[in-house]
Scaffold this motif. Sequence first.
Motif, mmCIF file in Angstrom:
data_model
loop_
_atom_site.group_PDB
_atom_site.id
_atom_site.type_symbol
_atom_site.label_atom_id
_atom_site.label_comp_id
_atom_site.label_asym_id
_atom_site.label_seq_id
_atom_site.Cartn_x
_atom_site.Cartn_y
_atom_site.Cartn_z
ATOM 1 N N SER A 37 0.784 -1.172 -0.045
ATOM 2 C CA SER A 37 0.141 -0.096 -0.082
ATOM 3 C C SER A 37 0.767 1.443 -0.012
ATOM 4 O O SER A 37 0.427 2.313 -0.624
ATOM 5 C CB SER A 37 -0.829 0.032 1.465
ATOM 6 N N ILE A 38 2.100 1.096 0.666
ATOM 7 C CA ILE A 38 2.921 2.422 0.662
ATOM 8 C C ILE A 38 3.467 2.602 -0.625
ATOM 9 O O ILE A 38 3.504 3.774 -0.999
ATOM 10 C CB ILE A 38 3.783 1.979 1.861
ATOM 11 N N LEU A 39 3.840 1.623 -1.334
ATOM 12 C CA LEU A 39 4.314 1.903 -2.706
ATOM 13 C C LEU A 39 3.342 2.185 -3.588
ATOM 14 O O LEU A 39 3.278 3.233 -4.192
ATOM 15 C CB LEU A 39 5.010 0.697 -3.209
ATOM 16 N N ARG A 40 2.150 1.741 -3.576
ATOM 17 C CA ARG A 40 1.039 2.350 -4.129
ATOM 18 C C ARG A 40 0.848 3.707 -4.106
ATOM 19 O O ARG A 40 0.316 4.540 -4.913
ATOM 20 C CB ARG A 40 -0.321 1.421 -3.994
ATOM 21 N N ALA A 41 0.916 4.033 -2.712
ATOM 22 C CA ALA A 41 0.444 5.509 -2.457
ATOM 23 C C ALA A 41 1.394 6.542 -3.121
ATOM 24 O O ALA A 41 0.982 7.652 -3.742
ATOM 25 C CB ALA A 41 0.555 5.981 -0.917
ATOM 26 N N GLN A 42 2.731 6.103 -3.001
ATOM 27 C CA GLN A 42 3.749 6.983 -3.995
ATOM 28 C C GLN A 42 3.745 6.862 -5.352
ATOM 29 O O GLN A 42 3.788 7.793 -6.097
ATOM 30 C CB GLN A 42 5.114 6.461 -3.264
ATOM 31 N N LEU A 43 3.050 5.826 -5.984
ATOM 32 C CA LEU A 43 3.122 5.541 -7.296
ATOM 33 C C LEU A 43 1.735 6.671 -7.676
ATOM 34 O O LEU A 43 1.791 7.270 -8.843
ATOM 35 C CB LEU A 43 2.733 4.207 -7.580
ATOM 36 N N GLU A 44 0.757 6.770 -6.890
ATOM 37 C CA GLU A 44 -0.477 7.570 -7.056
ATOM 38 C C GLU A 44 0.074 9.258 -7.252
ATOM 39 O O GLU A 44 -0.231 9.887 -8.162
ATOM 40 C CB GLU A 44 -1.407 7.591 -6.107
ATOM 41 N N LYS A 45 1.126 9.318 -6.532
ATOM 42 C CA LYS A 45 1.629 10.858 -6.352
ATOM 43 C C LYS A 45 2.258 11.274 -7.882
ATOM 44 O O LYS A 45 2.450 12.202 -8.174
ATOM 45 C CB LYS A 45 2.370 11.156 -5.328
ATOM 46 N N ALA A 46 2.793 9.814 -8.326
ATOM 47 C CA ALA A 46 3.783 10.048 -9.358
ATOM 48 C C ALA A 46 2.984 9.528 -10.788
ATOM 49 O O ALA A 46 3.828 9.288 -11.616
ATOM 50 C CB ALA A 46 5.124 9.100 -9.146
ATOM 51 N N SER A 47 1.747 9.747 -10.402
ATOM 52 C CA SER A 47 1.059 9.287 -11.934
ATOM 53 C C SER A 47 1.155 10.108 -13.172
ATOM 54 O O SER A 47 0.699 9.409 -14.185
ATOM 55 C CB SER A 47 -0.510 9.434 -11.154
ATOM 56 N N ASP A 48 1.933 11.103 -13.084
ATOM 57 C CA ASP A 48 2.163 11.601 -14.490
ATOM 58 C C ASP A 48 3.271 10.943 -15.234
ATOM 59 O O ASP A 48 3.314 11.104 -16.461
ATOM 60 C CB ASP A 48 2.775 13.209 -14.274
ATOM 61 N N TYR A 49 3.823 9.994 -14.560
ATOM 62 C CA TYR A 49 5.004 9.303 -15.159
ATOM 63 C C TYR A 49 4.713 7.582 -14.904
ATOM 64 O O TYR A 49 3.998 7.268 -14.214
ATOM 65 C CB TYR A 49 6.280 9.396 -14.189
ATOM 66 N N THR A 50 5.256 7.004 -15.809
ATOM 67 C CA THR A 50 5.349 5.310 -15.616
ATOM 68 C C THR A 50 7.019 5.323 -15.000
ATOM 69 O O THR A 50 7.758 5.849 -15.525
ATOM 70 C CB THR A 50 5.338 4.708 -17.018
ATOM 71 N N VAL A 51 7.021 4.549 -13.929
ATOM 72 C CA VAL A 51 8.245 4.452 -13.260
ATOM 73 C C VAL A 51 8.507 3.063 -13.403
ATOM 74 O O VAL A 51 8.034 2.125 -13.046
ATOM 75 C CB VAL A 51 7.914 4.604 -11.604
ATOM 76 N N PHE A 52 9.853 2.966 -13.974
ATOM 77 C CA PHE A 52 10.472 1.722 -14.155
ATOM 78 C C PHE A 52 11.511 1.261 -13.195
ATOM 79 O O PHE A 52 12.186 2.311 -12.744
ATOM 80 C CB PHE A 52 10.984 1.391 -15.673
#
Length: 457
Positions: free
Chosen positions: A126-141
């Motif tokens: 969940s913690i990683l999901r929350a940070q991904l949501e904040k970075a939603s302008d990008y695809t993070v590889f």
Amino acid sequence: MSKPQGLLTIEQLRDAVQQQTIETIIVAFTDHYGRLVGKRFDAEYFVNDVFESGTHGCNYLLTTDMAMEPVPGYSFANWELGYGDFHLVPDLSTLRIAAWLDRTAMVICDVKNEKTHEYVDIAPRSILRAQLEKASDYTVFAASELEYYLFENSFREAHNQAYHNLKPVGWYIEDYHILQGTRTEAFNAAARRYLKQSGVPVETSKGEWGLGQHELNVRYSDILDMGDRHVVYKQCLKEIAEAMGWSVTFMAKFAADRAGSSCHIHISLWQEGQNAFDGDTQLGPVKGSDVFRWFLGGCIKYTPDVMVFYAPTINSYKRYVDGSWAPTRLAWSYDNRTAGYRVVGQGKSLRIECRIPGADCNPYLAFAALLASGMEGVKNKIEPPALFDGDIYAAAHLPRVPYTLAEAIDIFSHSPFAKETFGERVVEHYTHFYRTEQAAFNSSVTDWERKRYFEQI
């Protein structure tokens, strides 16, 4: 990227269950230590009754110590609240064959609240999901490179010997040696094969710098999927070792006179199929974008604040020794293995390699920490320090990484960045978790103490 071999749709699983090629489903998530915990289901029952509705698990699993003892002092779950259940919701994008096990598949779950059905905010995924949501302008590889030590002793034998006098599979330093690698090919070839068949594409394996130490690298992916690949990888290797009567350890520092085991994390941001790190700004031998520069600046600045997510155990900090291949100071350089942040690649392949985490990290937490730090840098246009050229171990003027868990806990618990980024509840929860680990060590008597003081004091 194409769908890896070994991943299953629910329709493919139904067919496999009907043909009796899959009989068992492992339904799991990771605890704070990164260990997979959960249940095994009859496959027919899973496809008929579980994959949509999910299942339940006792919420004490996110408040225990390593020995599975309930720990008081958590607000999330405790005796006063009765240690109820949380909801385990299978993420069907992670449904895969567990090729190293007989007629078994596996699915990784998100942990959700029983009543609100919201993600449990303290759960690592969940913690990683929350940070991904904040970075939603990008695809993070991302990609994580794990190192491990192999021993010819079984896990039970190692335990019965108190983990002393173990027999490593190698007897000289085998870094890149093909001959020594051949001697352990029964294990590593099985690992490569089973991982590939289980939806974790493998690139390479090789001997490492320690006696019996190895590294097996898997293909990069989007960062959440990479976290899943990482935990499947560790589970697979442990269970292959168990089946062979061997043992494998992902301790960050198995012995004081051996090289540590790392988890180097490669990361890049992408937009519309283009690497957002690629750009025209000249930074020494590197050309990068503003996003690259600011992301790197945030990563370096906030390393101390999130160090507990990179180095979560007492043992983690024994790895940070000058001249040991582990980073000890906060700096960046291009293709320089003495740097905490090693920049590699050019153009579309330009990426940041964070060399600070050890092999003992929980990947969801380490990935979340790195992503959050970098995105804070982008948000606030944080400039990195100047590129360092040379031996960073010899640069005594550079700031050091925290050198003990106690120091890292203190920084994390008081960090405004950590509280704002992860939430005060998450910081409070993990501060208690790491302080519990620290307290367990403080009250223990070690072999070092007996050797030093038994006769001489």
